[in-house]
Design a protein around this motif. Structure first.
Motif, PDB file in Angstrom:
ATOM      1  N   LEU A 155      46.549 104.693   1.016  1.00 45.47           N
ATOM      2  CA  LEU A 155      45.289 104.372   1.428  1.00 45.47           C
ATOM      3  C   LEU A 155      44.491 103.364   0.396  1.00 45.47           C
ATOM      4  N   LYS A 156      44.152 102.270   1.046  1.00 44.74           N
ATOM      5  CA  LYS A 156      43.590 101.294   0.224  1.00 44.74           C
ATOM      6  C   LYS A 156      42.176 101.433  -0.178  1.00 44.74           C
ATOM      7  N   VAL A 157      41.931 101.025  -1.487  1.00 44.49           N
ATOM      8  CA  VAL A 157      40.581 101.150  -2.057  1.00 44.49           C
ATOM      9  C   VAL A 157      40.217  99.871  -2.728  1.00 44.49           C
ATOM     10  N   VAL A 158      39.102  99.374  -2.354  1.00 41.74           N
ATOM     11  CA  VAL A 158      38.582  98.110  -2.920  1.00 41.74           C
ATOM     12  C   VAL A 158      37.393  98.641  -3.811  1.00 41.74           C
ATOM     13  N   ILE A 159      37.463  98.258  -5.132  1.00 38.81           N
ATOM     14  CA  ILE A 159      36.322  98.564  -6.058  1.00 38.81           C
ATOM     15  C   ILE A 159      35.448  97.657  -6.365  1.00 38.81           C
ATOM     16  N   THR A 160      34.412  97.459  -5.429  1.00 40.81           N
ATOM     17  CA  THR A 160      33.523  96.172  -5.189  1.00 40.81           C
ATOM     18  C   THR A 160      32.875  95.754  -6.425  1.00 40.81           C
ATOM     19  N   ASN A 161      32.434  96.573  -7.308  1.00 43.71           N
ATOM     20  CA  ASN A 161      31.773  96.270  -8.504  1.00 43.71           C
ATOM     21  C   ASN A 161      32.735  95.800  -9.748  1.00 43.71           C
ATOM     22  N   TYR A 162      34.150  95.867  -9.528  1.00 46.44           N
ATOM     23  CA  TYR A 162      35.170  95.309 -10.285  1.00 46.44           C
ATOM     24  C   TYR A 162      35.238  93.772 -10.082  1.00 46.44           C
ATOM     25  N   PRO A 163      35.107  92.864 -11.233  1.00 45.82           N
ATOM     26  CA  PRO A 163      35.082  91.791 -11.021  1.00 45.82           C
ATOM     27  C   PRO A 163      36.414  91.001 -10.231  1.00 45.82           C
ATOM     28  N   ALA A 164      36.251  90.097  -9.280  1.00 45.11           N
ATOM     29  CA  ALA A 164      37.463  89.741  -8.489  1.00 45.11           C
ATOM     30  C   ALA A 164      38.352  88.786  -9.513  1.00 45.11           C
ATOM     31  N   GLY A 165      39.420  88.730  -9.379  1.00 46.63           N
ATOM     32  CA  GLY A 165      40.470  87.902 -10.284  1.00 46.63           C
ATOM     33  C   GLY A 165      40.877  88.769 -11.508  1.00 46.63           C
ATOM     34  N   ARG A 166      40.158  89.643 -11.816  1.00 44.03           N
ATOM     35  CA  ARG A 166      40.164  90.216 -13.102  1.00 44.03           C
ATOM     36  C   ARG A 166      41.387  91.412 -13.093  1.00 44.03           C
ATOM     37  N   SER A 167      42.227  91.483 -14.075  1.00 48.88           N
ATOM     38  CA  SER A 167      42.916  92.587 -14.127  1.00 48.88           C
ATOM     39  C   SER A 167      43.121  92.959 -15.740  1.00 48.88           C
ATOM     40  N   GLU A 168      43.617  94.487 -15.868  1.00 44.10           N
ATOM     41  CA  GLU A 168      43.907  94.924 -17.314  1.00 44.10           C
ATOM     42  C   GLU A 168      45.000  95.739 -17.293  1.00 44.10           C
ATOM     43  N   GLU A 169      45.418  96.058 -18.433  1.00 48.29           N
ATOM     44  CA  GLU A 169      46.778  96.976 -18.485  1.00 48.29           C
ATOM     45  C   GLU A 169      46.257  98.135 -19.173  1.00 48.29           C
ATOM     46  N   LEU A 170      46.289  99.525 -18.834  1.00 43.70           N
ATOM     47  CA  LEU A 170      45.873 100.592 -19.291  1.00 43.70           C
ATOM     48  C   LEU A 170      47.206 101.523 -19.654  1.00 43.70           C
ATOM     49  N   THR A 171      46.966 102.228 -20.696  1.00 40.92           N
ATOM     50  CA  THR A 171      47.941 103.027 -21.609  1.00 40.92           C
ATOM     51  C   THR A 171      48.082 104.277 -20.826  1.00 40.92           C
ATOM     52  N   ALA A 172      49.562 104.650 -20.543  1.00 46.68           N
ATOM     53  CA  ALA A 172      49.733 105.839 -19.922  1.00 46.68           C
ATOM     54  C   ALA A 172      51.090 106.520 -20.849  1.00 46.68           C
ATOM     55  N   GLN A 173      50.967 107.677 -20.943  1.00 49.75           N
ATOM     56  CA  GLN A 173      51.821 108.407 -21.511  1.00 49.75           C
ATOM     57  C   GLN A 173      53.290 108.791 -20.653  1.00 49.75           C
TER      58      GLN A 173
END
Length: 561
Positions: free
Chosen positions: A352-370
């Motif tokens: 199910l698609k989720v759009v995070i409206t207040n997250y800046p468009a065009g931005r991405s980041e990498e998060l650390t997962a164990q």
């Protein structure tokens, strides 16, 4: 299985072997695993493999042979030989230089047959198979002697040699042992030792047109190889007097001892080759290696680790009485092994698609997962995060019940390894189906904690939409709805009536984290909150990977019992 599993004491076979070594009866133990190369091995064979090779690994000195009892060329193929070797290796066992075939001994077995004829212990019989069967008698009535039973040895030798030379057609004559047609054991009523079969053999080609029967070949092969303990399942108990008769009446180099144990009967499946063949031929499964099948090739493809199979076989032990083993015990060991070894990843099976409206468009980041929360040594990986993500459709409800702690309108949840998000708007398509959620996130909650101390009860998994790996996921379950389908069909039904219609559910449009693009066939993963999965090595393509569910996270059938 929530209760700890206690190890079993030494079984009766190991006790016999220990006593034989202590008494000096044997100074080396030799066992063998002797499959017929006429099909694929199943979970029942795994018990025999683990027993025979396990004993060879426990006692010193000892060894275990892999021997193919290839005496019926009408059903045997090199394909099965190679598949069986692969299965034994996969389980973790090695026969080293001790690979044998019954066909290696065809000339010696023939000479032993002539020895019996010359000593008045075998004769050539001209009765047809139907006539032999009719004269065999019943459990309450003795058999009738063949009119050829008193045929002179010289005549039988001549006919037997002419059988070998190819003078007679299939079924024209057989060689029978002369034992006792009144014996209470039907196996001793002059059993057939050789039959004519003008059929090429997968190893000897057209060299032979007569072939020894299994019951004649097996004890001779054991003796020629120096086998000390010939371990077999209970259905061979009635054959033991014939095994011993052959050993006693031939000048063999040693005298192996046959010992029977209960075979493995597993719930919610069948282990009869004939019934498994029906499932394949009638299209109930996709083949011998279908992950729902109890074949070793099937459970390997499903993603069961070999260590789990070995642990399971050790736990059920070796008994003298048949029983039905709860399949939950096997599944317990699969989960236990995979929980230790499987890398954790995130996969959304019903996106199910989720759009995070207040997250800046065009931005991405990498998060650390164990890769494994309890095993730091397994390292970590990077998860891409962006404005658009997928979550599990089941993790959202428009009108949630009281104890639903996942996402709902106006409710806040934690994204695993990421931020808190709150559902602000639900978007539906023309049919009224939810097509998208619009949410907002709190940038101060990276890592799953809020600086202001507020708490959320739900944590859900997700994948970034633009980097997600599209894949097909196959959810496998038990093949039958009845624990004992053969018993359930005993009243006149068909065991196939109890095939589970939900034993395979295909999800064609799943979204997985991008690290799975590097997955190898058979590599194990835990899809967090979903179960244990592996990449299917047969149907996967670079542009379309397929993942098989090996096991759920817990026993989903427990509540049904």
């Amino acid at each position: 299985m929530s209760e700890p599993i206690k190890p079993l004491a030494a079984d009766f076979i190991r006790t016999i072997i220990t006593d034989d070594l202590a008494s000096g009866k044997h100074d080396q133990i030799v066992t063998r695993f002797p499959p017929e190369p006429n099909g694929y091995l199943h979970i029942g064979h795994a018990k025999s493999i683990c027993l025979n090779f396990g004993i060879a690994g426990e006692f010193t000195p000892a060894r275990c042979h892999l021997r193919f009892d290839d005496t019926n060329p009408s059903k045997e193929e090199t394909e099965y030989v190679e598949a069986i070797k692969e299965d034994v290796r996969w389980l973790g066992f090695d026969w080293g230089e001790h690979l044998y075939f019954a066909s290696d001994y065809f000339e010696q077995i023939y000479e032993y047959a002539e020895h019996l004829i010359k000593n008045g212990l075998a004769y050539v019989c001209d009765l047809s198979a139907e006539e032999i069967r009719a004269s065999r008698g019943t459990l309450t009535e003795p058999g009738r002697n063949s009119p050829y039973r008193e045929r002179p040895s010289s005549e039988s030798i001549d006919l037997f040699r002419r059988m070998r030379a190819g003078e007679f057609p299939d079924g024209a004559r057989v060689l029978r042992a002369r034992i006792d047609m009144a014996s209470g054991n039907l196996n001793l009523r002059d059993p057939v030792l050789y039959r004519i079969m003008h059929r090429g053999h997968h190893r000897t080609g057209a060299q032979w047109c007569i072939y020894p029967m299994y019951d004649f070949t097996h004890p001779i092969s054991d003796a020629l190889e120096g086998v000390t303990h010939s371990l077999c399942t209970l259905e061979f108990a009635d054959h033991r007097p014939l095994y011993d008769w052959i050993i006693v009446n031939l000048p063999l180099p040693c005298q192996p001892r046959q010992i029977e144990f209960a075979r493995l009967n597993l719930g919610y499946t069948v282990v009869s080759k004939r019934k498994l063949l029906q499932l394949v031929n009638e299209g109930y499964v996709g083949g011998w290696d279908d992950p729902r099948m109890p074949t070793l090739s099937g459970i390997r493809r499903r993603g069961y680790p070999p260590a789990a199979i070995r642990s399971f076989c050790d736990r059920i032990g070796v008994a003298k009485k048949e029983s039905l083993v709860d399949v939950s015990l096997l599944e317990h060991y699969v989960r236990e092994e995979l929980n230790e070894s499987a890398v954790r990843v995130m996969g959304v099976l019903k996106p199910l698609k989720v759009v995070i409206t207040n997250y800046p468009a065009g931005r991405s980041e990498e998060l650390t997962a164990q890769n494994h929360p309890q095993k730091p040594e397994m390292g970590s990986r990077l998860l891409p995060f962006a404005r658009e993500i997928y979550i599990e459709r089941d993790d959202f409800m428009e009108e949630p019940p009281k104890k639903f702690f996942r996402l709902a309108p106006g409710r806040e949840v934690r994204l695993r390894y990421a931020y808190f998000i709150k559902c602000d708007e639900v978007i539906k398509d023309a049919t009224g189906e939810i097509s998208e959620l619009r949410c907002s996130y709190d940038p101060a909650t990276l890592g799953g904690n809020a600086p202001d101390g507020r708490k959320v009860k739900g944590t859900i998994h997700w994948v970034a939409a633009d980097r997600a790996l599209k894949a097909e996921v196959r959810l496998y379950d038990r093949l039958f709805t009845e624990e004992n389908p053969e018993k359930a069909a005993a009243g006149g039904g068909d065991f196939k009536d109890f095939v589970n219609p939900h034993s395979l559910v295909i999800l064609p449009d799943c979204r997985l984290e991008p690290s799975l693009a590097a997955a190898r066939p058979g590599q194990h993963f835990q899809f967090e909150r979903q179960g244990y999965f592996c990449l299917d090595g047969q149907d996967s393509r670079p542009e379309g990977p397929v993942f098989n569910r090996s096991a759920t996270l817990r026993d989903t059938w427990a509540k049904l019992r």
